[in-house]
Design a protein around this motif. Sequence first.
Motif, short mmCIF file in Angstrom:
data_model
loop_
_atom_site.label_atom_id
_atom_site.label_comp_id
_atom_site.label_asym_id
_atom_site.label_seq_id
_atom_site.Cartn_x
_atom_site.Cartn_y
_atom_site.Cartn_z
N ARG A 48 0.83 -1.21 0.00
CA ARG A 48 0.00 0.00 0.00
C ARG A 48 0.86 1.26 0.00
O ARG A 48 0.64 2.18 -0.79
N LEU A 49 1.87 1.28 0.86
CA LEU A 49 2.74 2.46 0.95
C LEU A 49 3.52 2.68 -0.34
O LEU A 49 3.61 3.81 -0.84
N ARG A 50 4.11 1.62 -0.88
CA ARG A 50 4.90 1.77 -2.11
C ARG A 50 4.02 2.18 -3.28
O ARG A 50 4.43 2.98 -4.12
N SER A 51 2.81 1.64 -3.37
CA SER A 51 1.93 2.03 -4.47
C SER A 51 1.53 3.49 -4.36
O SER A 51 1.41 4.18 -5.38
N MET A 52 1.34 3.99 -3.13
CA MET A 52 1.03 5.42 -2.96
C MET A 52 2.22 6.27 -3.40
O MET A 52 2.05 7.31 -4.06
N ILE A 53 3.42 5.86 -3.05
CA ILE A 53 4.62 6.62 -3.43
C ILE A 53 4.81 6.60 -4.94
O ILE A 53 5.11 7.62 -5.55
#
Length: 100
Positions: free
Chosen positions: A86-91
């Motif tokens: 989730r975090l990497r996809s947001m970044i």
Amino acid sequence: MDFFTMARFFADGGYRGEVINAVKNKLKHIIEVILHTDGKKEFIPLPKGWIVERTFAWFESYRRLSKDYEYQCKISENMVKINMIRLRSMIFQLSYLRYA
């Protein structure tokens, strides 16, 4: 769009020995262990230590990782993986929007 691959990992000084060798042999990645400076009386921030601390701070914003709710380690491990996805996809989304 270019995809990034992870080639180097940073770890705390507690991860030495068998863990480092297992990652080198199985995953063919480099782990850089960040160690404390011994004998210093003043505060000296660890190089690259902020990366690990920032990641743990991101985990705190995810409700299921803020406390140890899970009964099995495998479930907790999967929650960490889901949160990192989730975090990497947001970044990646933010960087894509910035350069689009």
